[in-house]
Each structure stands twice: as C-alpha cells, then as structure tokens.
Design a protein around this motif. Structure first.
Motif, short mmCIF file in Angstrom:
data_model
loop_
_atom_site.label_atom_id
_atom_site.label_comp_id
_atom_site.label_asym_id
_atom_site.label_seq_id
_atom_site.Cartn_x
_atom_site.Cartn_y
_atom_site.Cartn_z
N PHE A 91 40.51 114.67 22.76
CA PHE A 91 39.08 114.78 23.13
C PHE A 91 38.92 115.06 24.67
CE2 PHE A 91 35.14 112.29 23.88
CZ PHE A 91 34.37 113.29 23.57
N ILE A 92 39.47 114.26 25.29
CA ILE A 92 39.30 114.63 26.88
C ILE A 92 39.75 116.01 27.21
CG2 ILE A 92 39.93 113.92 29.31
CD1 ILE A 92 40.17 110.92 28.40
N PHE A 93 40.86 116.45 26.77
CA PHE A 93 41.39 118.02 26.99
C PHE A 93 40.45 118.92 26.48
CE2 PHE A 93 46.09 117.45 27.70
CZ PHE A 93 45.87 116.30 28.75
N VAL A 94 40.00 118.59 25.33
CA VAL A 94 39.18 119.68 24.66
C VAL A 94 37.67 119.67 25.28
CG1 VAL A 94 37.73 120.22 22.65
CG2 VAL A 94 40.00 119.67 22.36
N SER A 95 37.22 118.55 25.66
CA SER A 95 35.86 118.51 26.40
C SER A 95 36.17 119.00 27.81
CB SER A 95 35.40 117.03 26.45
OG SER A 95 35.18 116.21 25.25
N ALA A 96 37.12 118.82 28.42
CA ALA A 96 37.32 119.27 29.78
C ALA A 96 37.10 120.88 29.80
CB ALA A 96 38.60 118.92 30.59
N PHE A 97 37.74 121.55 28.77
CA PHE A 97 37.88 122.85 28.72
C PHE A 97 36.29 123.51 28.34
CE2 PHE A 97 38.16 126.81 26.31
CZ PHE A 97 38.92 127.70 27.17
N GLN A 103 30.54 126.45 32.17
CA GLN A 103 30.18 126.76 33.64
C GLN A 103 29.96 128.41 33.79
OE1 GLN A 103 28.54 123.44 34.36
NE2 GLN A 103 28.97 124.79 36.28
N GLY A 104 30.70 129.10 33.03
CA GLY A 104 30.70 130.69 33.08
C GLY A 104 31.67 131.23 34.06
N LEU A 105 32.98 130.50 33.92
CA LEU A 105 34.06 131.00 34.91
C LEU A 105 34.69 132.20 34.23
CD1 LEU A 105 35.41 127.52 36.00
CD2 LEU A 105 33.84 129.19 37.37
N TYR A 106 33.95 133.28 34.31
CA TYR A 106 34.58 134.43 33.57
C TYR A 106 34.87 135.71 34.82
CZ TYR A 106 32.06 132.28 29.68
OH TYR A 106 32.00 131.22 28.83
N SER A 112 45.61 136.86 34.39
CA SER A 112 46.51 136.45 33.31
C SER A 112 45.80 135.29 32.36
CB SER A 112 47.90 135.75 33.73
OG SER A 112 47.35 134.45 34.38
N LYS A 113 46.11 135.72 30.96
CA LYS A 113 45.51 134.72 30.10
C LYS A 113 45.62 133.26 30.52
CE LYS A 113 45.60 138.06 26.16
NZ LYS A 113 45.87 138.03 24.84
N PHE A 114 46.66 132.81 31.01
CA PHE A 114 47.16 131.54 31.39
C PHE A 114 46.13 130.98 32.38
CE2 PHE A 114 49.24 128.66 34.19
CZ PHE A 114 49.59 127.76 33.46
N LEU A 115 45.92 131.86 33.19
CA LEU A 115 44.70 131.31 34.34
C LEU A 115 43.24 131.29 33.77
CD1 LEU A 115 45.73 132.96 37.58
CD2 LEU A 115 45.94 130.85 36.90
N LEU A 116 43.04 132.14 32.80
CA LEU A 116 41.95 132.19 31.95
C LEU A 116 41.64 130.83 31.14
CD1 LEU A 116 41.53 135.81 30.24
CD2 LEU A 116 40.24 135.08 31.95
N ILE A 117 42.72 130.41 30.83
CA ILE A 117 42.57 128.84 30.16
C ILE A 117 42.82 127.57 31.01
CG2 ILE A 117 43.82 127.33 28.53
CD1 ILE A 117 44.72 129.85 26.98
N VAL A 118 43.63 127.96 32.00
CA VAL A 118 43.77 126.58 33.03
C VAL A 118 42.61 126.57 33.96
CG1 VAL A 118 45.41 125.93 35.04
CG2 VAL A 118 46.53 126.83 33.04
N TYR A 119 41.87 127.42 34.49
CA TYR A 119 40.93 127.59 35.41
C TYR A 119 39.65 126.58 34.97
CZ TYR A 119 38.63 128.81 39.73
OH TYR A 119 37.79 128.76 40.98
N ILE A 166 45.18 121.69 42.32
CA ILE A 166 45.26 122.82 41.48
C ILE A 166 43.95 123.55 41.57
CG2 ILE A 166 45.84 123.67 39.19
CD1 ILE A 166 47.32 120.76 38.72
N PHE A 167 43.06 123.04 41.27
CA PHE A 167 41.86 123.86 41.42
C PHE A 167 41.68 124.66 42.85
CE2 PHE A 167 37.11 124.34 42.05
CZ PHE A 167 36.72 125.15 41.04
N LEU A 168 41.65 123.93 43.77
CA LEU A 168 41.66 124.46 44.98
C LEU A 168 42.39 125.66 45.42
CD1 LEU A 168 40.72 121.52 47.35
CD2 LEU A 168 39.14 123.35 46.67
N SER A 169 43.63 125.38 44.80
CA SER A 169 44.86 126.51 44.98
C SER A 169 44.36 127.68 44.30
CB SER A 169 46.27 125.92 44.53
OG SER A 169 46.30 124.60 45.09
N ILE A 170 44.08 127.66 43.06
CA ILE A 170 43.86 128.80 42.21
C ILE A 170 42.70 129.37 42.87
CG2 ILE A 170 43.17 129.61 39.90
CD1 ILE A 170 44.54 127.55 38.66
#
Length: 299
Positions: A91-97, A103-106, A112-119, A166-170
């Motif tokens: 629930f925490i993971f799904v809610s976080a994503f 927030q519209g981080l498009y 990469s698709k990995f960053l599209l999910i992780v960010y 991690i967020f600041l690095s990306i």
C-alpha cells in the motif's frame, strides 16, 4: 495545471490558518468529510475510465470490468487480513508511486523506463515520509493496529534521508542534462517545502487531508474529466459526479458498515485504512492505464 497550483498554495495556507480556529475534534470531522467526499469521489469513476481506455474493437463488457475490479478490491482486503505487513508495504509503495505520478513528472526528453518509474515513486515516498516524520508517534500507533504487532522501529528518518538523496541525485542529473525540465524541477522542490510546512504545522489527519484533497484528489478529478469528456466544464463535472455516484455511495456504505460493526474496537482504524488501501489498489492500476492511453495519443 500551473494556474491550479497557485490556487492550491493559497488554499493550503488558508487551511493552515483555519487550523488555529478548530479544535482537534472539529479538524477530524472536517478532514474525514473531505476525504469521504472529494477523496473517495476521485476514485469512484474508475469503471468509466477503464471503458474510455478500451478501443472500440477490443472493448471489454461492463460486467467483466466490474468483476475484475471487485476481485482486486477483495484481494486487497484479504491480503490485509492474512498478511497485513506485506499488504501495508504494498500500500505504501503503490500510494507513493500514485502520489508522485499525480504531480505530473512527465518528461519531454528521452529517458529510461526505469527512471520513469523510480523518479515519481521516490518523489511520492518523500511526500509520505515527510508526513510520517512530523507525526511519527501517531503513525506508529496506526501501523501497530494494522499489522497487529509492534515493530522495533519504522526507519522513518533513514527512509526519508535515503529517498531524499536519491531524488536529489536523479534531479541533479536531469537539471544538468535537460534544460526543458529545470522550471518543473524548481517548482516541485518548492512544493516539497510547502508540503513540509503543511505537515509540520498541522495534525496528522488535517495535514493529510490538505495534501490528499487539494494536491491529489482535485487535480486527479480535473484530469479525469478532461480525459473522459475532452474538457473541464461545470456540466461535465456534474456528469462526472452523476456517473460516480453509485460507486461513491457503495464505498461510503462499506466504510459505514465497518464503523457500525467495529466502532468500539481498537481495530477500527486498522480496518478503515485497510479498506481505503484495498480500493486504492485497482484505482492506481486504472490511472496508470489512463496515463498510458494519453501518452499513446500524444505520441
């Protein structure tokens, strides 16, 4: 959406100002009223959204969609009953994503698709754990009720610090390499400061309600109306509410039944959040499908 965020900032600080006039009981009543209205409403049109994403030649019947949706909700409830620790983490993971994605981080640049999910996921983790950080004692009580045993530590500080790094690095990578993302990043960093102020200066439920309604549910409703009807108008909003009414009412009746059966028991909070989590799981899947459809159309 930029115009809306200006209203959202003003509305958020207006709610913080109101905070000083309300007793804790009044805050709880208003907060839950907002969650039960706009909060649940923003997920009550999922079936219509699913139908809108299906192509005419590959359309799934309404009954089949409803069956799948109910099964996912029941699976969520069963998971919270049988393996509450696993269900809570999911629930925490799904809610976080979901929160980060809203927030519209498009990106208008190739990544990469990995960053599209992780960010967006990391962004959502920061939002959730900012709330947890400022209300750790209350969060610990609720989590203990949900998982039915007390954990030695929740690692809130560690998770918040790690996700922040991690967020600041990306973000630094994006800022350095993609000029088109710089204004968006500056805005999101400012919003995080706003969220921190909201969570710090309000109670757990009041702070969550401000974020969940003003920054998540209402923007989601606006996006959904535009997706379903093509534009946001008052008449389209009324049509949206009319289509959502049956499922919104069913959710309220479900919560009301829980309250009636378990209102005098310590497990009510756990059951309440478990129910909200269960209806969140299919909602997030629906919104992901909507966003994929929008991206496909714009591509």
């Amino acid at each position: 959406m930029l115009k809306y965020t200006n209203y959202a900032i003003v509305a958020s600080f207006f709610c913080l100002w109101l905070n000083s006039f309300f007793t804790e009981t009044t805050q709880i009543i208003i907060a839950f009223s907002l969650i039960f209205s706009f909060g649940i409403l923003h997920g009550a049109n999922d079936l219509l959204l699913i139908q809108s994403t299906n192509d005419s030649h590959n359309r799934i019947s309404f009954k089949k969609i409803l069956t799948y949706y109910v099964l996912v909700v029941l699976f969520g409830v069963l998971l919270f009953y049988l393996i509450p620790m696993l269900a809570l983490v999911l629930f925490i993971f799904v809610s976080a994503f979901h929160f980060g994605d809203q927030q519209g981080l498009y990106f208008d640049f190739k990544v990469s698709k990995f960053l599209l999910i992780v960010y967006p996921f990391i962004y959502g983790i920061i939002i959730l754990y900012l709330l947890f950080y400022f209300h750790s004692n209350e969060v610990e009580v609720i989590i203990t009720e949900i998982i039915r045993f007390k954990v030695p530590t929740l690692y809130i500080n560690e998770i918040l610090l790690t996700s922040g790094l991690i967020f600041l690095s990306i973000s630094a990578y994006f800022y350095w390499n993609f000029e088109s993302f710089r204004k968006k990043l500056q805005a999101e960093l400012f919003f995080l400061v706003v969220f921190a102020v909201i969570f710090k200066t309000s109670s757990l439920i009041w702070g969550f309600a401000i974020y969940f309604i003003i920054w998540h549910s209402i923007p989601s409703i606006l996006d959904q109306i535009k997706f379903i009807y093509g534009s946001f108008t008052f008449s389209n909003f009324i049509a949206y509410c009319r289509n959502a009414f049956a499922y919104w009412l069913a959710s309220l009746l479900g919560i009301g039944l829980l309250y009636f059966l378990f209102r005098d028991k310590e497990i009510f909070n756990a059951l309440f959040f478990s129910f909200l989590a269960a209806i969140t799981f299919p909602h997030v899947l629906v919104i992901l499908k909507v966003m994929h459809k929008k991206n496909t159309k714009s591509a």
